[in-house]
Write an enzyme that holds these catalytic residues in place. Structure first.
Site, short mmCIF file in Angstrom:
data_model
loop_
_atom_site.label_atom_id
_atom_site.label_comp_id
_atom_site.label_asym_id
_atom_site.label_seq_id
_atom_site.Cartn_x
_atom_site.Cartn_y
_atom_site.Cartn_z
N GLY A 75 0.84 -1.19 0.00
CA GLY A 75 0.00 0.00 0.00
C GLY A 75 0.88 1.24 0.00
O GLY A 75 2.04 1.20 -0.40
N ARG A 76 0.33 2.35 0.49
CA ARG A 76 1.08 3.60 0.50
C ARG A 76 2.37 3.48 1.31
O ARG A 76 3.44 3.91 0.88
CB ARG A 76 0.22 4.72 1.07
CG ARG A 76 -1.01 5.09 0.24
CD ARG A 76 -1.76 6.23 0.92
NE ARG A 76 -2.98 6.60 0.22
CZ ARG A 76 -4.17 6.07 0.48
NH1 ARG A 76 -4.28 5.13 1.41
NH2 ARG A 76 -5.25 6.46 -0.18
N ILE A 77 2.25 2.91 2.51
CA ILE A 77 3.43 2.83 3.38
C ILE A 77 4.41 1.80 2.84
O ILE A 77 5.63 2.03 2.84
CB ILE A 77 3.02 2.51 4.82
CG1 ILE A 77 2.08 3.59 5.36
CG2 ILE A 77 4.26 2.42 5.72
CD1 ILE A 77 1.49 3.29 6.73
N ARG A 85 -2.41 -8.16 -2.40
CA ARG A 85 -3.64 -8.78 -2.91
C ARG A 85 -3.75 -8.57 -4.42
O ARG A 85 -4.28 -9.41 -5.14
CB ARG A 85 -4.86 -8.18 -2.20
CG ARG A 85 -5.09 -8.72 -0.81
CD ARG A 85 -6.26 -8.07 -0.14
NE ARG A 85 -6.08 -6.63 0.04
CZ ARG A 85 -6.94 -5.83 0.64
NH1 ARG A 85 -8.08 -6.31 1.11
NH2 ARG A 85 -6.69 -4.55 0.78
N ARG A 129 0.33 -4.67 12.03
CA ARG A 129 -0.51 -5.02 13.16
C ARG A 129 0.06 -6.26 13.84
O ARG A 129 0.50 -7.20 13.18
CB ARG A 129 -1.96 -5.28 12.72
CG ARG A 129 -2.72 -4.02 12.35
CD ARG A 129 -3.04 -3.19 13.59
NE ARG A 129 -3.73 -1.95 13.28
CZ ARG A 129 -3.13 -0.78 13.08
NH1 ARG A 129 -1.81 -0.68 13.17
NH2 ARG A 129 -3.83 0.29 12.82
N GLU A 145 -1.34 -5.16 23.31
CA GLU A 145 -0.56 -3.99 23.70
C GLU A 145 -1.23 -3.27 24.87
O GLU A 145 -2.46 -3.23 24.94
CB GLU A 145 -0.44 -3.04 22.50
CG GLU A 145 0.28 -3.66 21.32
CD GLU A 145 0.39 -2.73 20.11
OE1 GLU A 145 -0.19 -1.61 20.16
OE2 GLU A 145 1.03 -3.11 19.12
N HIS A 189 4.89 0.76 19.52
CA HIS A 189 3.90 1.18 18.52
C HIS A 189 4.01 2.69 18.25
O HIS A 189 3.06 3.46 18.44
CB HIS A 189 2.49 0.83 18.99
CG HIS A 189 1.51 0.71 17.85
ND1 HIS A 189 0.43 -0.13 17.88
CD2 HIS A 189 1.44 1.34 16.66
CE1 HIS A 189 -0.25 -0.03 16.76
NE2 HIS A 189 0.35 0.87 16.00
N ILE A 190 5.18 3.10 17.75
CA ILE A 190 5.45 4.53 17.52
C ILE A 190 5.64 4.85 16.04
O ILE A 190 6.29 5.84 15.70
CB ILE A 190 6.68 5.00 18.33
CG1 ILE A 190 7.93 4.16 17.99
CG2 ILE A 190 6.39 4.95 19.83
CD1 ILE A 190 9.22 4.72 18.54
N GLY A 191 5.05 4.03 15.17
CA GLY A 191 5.25 4.21 13.73
C GLY A 191 5.02 5.63 13.23
O GLY A 191 5.79 6.16 12.42
#
Length: 321
Positions: free
Chosen positions: A157-159, A179, A239, A268, A287-289
């Site tokens: 995807g974008r990331i 996909r 995730r 978490e 979880h600091i993306g």
């Protein structure tokens, strides 16, 4: 003029919120780090016209069923697996998220995590802090090269595309699985579409950027880790539940793969006794993306812009569906 009542489930900076108070009647949970209790969320959502929610807030059928006033949920995240999208649609509640504004920030963190795991940066820093740095030796804290290696990105995807762009700067060979094929990215970044089993077998670095769905839950399981190279490094910035953490732990302990970099976990927050934290070859982050001040503020503003546009009769900027 009636101002729509909007409840925000975590304390956000007043400097960000203040301009929106002209259009919205805003109330916030007063804690920045402590999540809003479930009973408070249910009480407030029963009265609210709009909610600005965090990924930790469960916007489920129970909540949606007991409100007759709620029109929009603006989720401060790209992911929205915390929201029952199907039931929200039935209730005609609009759901928005915050894509695009955090793409580059999350890609920076993901590639930084890859570099930290490959070059043993955190381990080396702790080595120095413990006063263990002694005479030079040829293989002292020797890690793995990144340049000219093969990166396999699962989820283009974008990331994922932004991570591939960074890999290109390191002259990496880029494989991806998605996909559907992304022909534009293939041409632009010389990335090769690959079946999942081939990608995990051929890649030196496997990077998970997939959303959490029933199909992706535990897609990285014992069989997947056993297919990877023994020198492979696994990175997860998507995730936590796309990974079977017990299988990952066993793969690391049994030297089936060389290391891992994780920004997300199945449950978490994790405690200091989490098994993966006991392994030197694992870099774990909380979880600091998207956690830069600039990006988080942009995410807050996008949520509030979506809410304002909705109540002004305009199309929201980033609808989930």
């Amino acid at each position: 003029m009636h101002k729509p009542y909007v409840y925000i489930t975590r304390a956000l900076p007043e400097s960000v919120i203040a301009p929106y108070r002209k259009q919205l009647n805003i109330e916030m949970w007063p804690e920045e780090e402590k999540p809003v209790p479930r009973e408070v969320l249910l009480e407030k959502s029963a009265q609210a016209d709009g909610l600005l929610t965090m990924l930790t807030d469960n916007i489920d059928q129970e909540l949606l069923e007991q409100t007759t006033t709620l029109n929009i949920v603006a989720n401060l995240a790209v992911g929205y697996d915390n929201v029952d999208i199907t039931y929200a649609e039935e209730k005609q509640v609009v759901v928005t998220n915050t894509p695009d504004v955090l793409t580059d920030t999350t890609a920076d963190l993901t590639f930084g995590l890859l570099m930290a795991a490959a070059r043993r940066i955190v381990e080396a820093s702790e080595f120095v802090k413990r006063g263990e740095w002694g005479p030079w030796s040829p293989l002292l804290l020797a890690g793995s090269d990144i340049h000219h290696k093969t990166i396999g990105i699962v989820g283009m995807g974008r990331i994922g595309e932004a991570v591939a762009k960074r890999a290109k700067g390191f002259d990496m060979n880029i494989l991806y699985h998605n996909r559907s094929r992304n022909k534009e990215t293939e041409e632009k970044l010389e990335a090769s579409f690959t079946e999942f089993h081939e990608l995990i077998e051929q890649s030196d670095f496997i990077v998970s950027m997939v959303p959490l769905t029933p199909e992706t839950h535990h897609m990285f399981d014992q069989a997947a880790f056993q297919r990877m190279k023994s020198e492979a490094i696994f990175i997860n910035a998507s995730r936590g539940s796309v990974v079977d953490e017990q299988s990952l732990y066993e793969a690391l302990v049994n030297n089936e793969i060389a290391g891992a970099g994780l920004d997300v976990f199945e449950k978490e927050p994790i405690g200091a006794d989490h098994p993966l934290l006991q392994l030197n070859q694992v870099v774990c982050l909380p979880h600091i993306g998207s956690a830069t001040r600039e990006t988080r503020i942009d995410m807050m503003k996008l949520c509030l812009d979506n809410i304002c546009r909705f109540f002004n009769g305009k199309n929201v900027l980033t609808p989930v569906k």
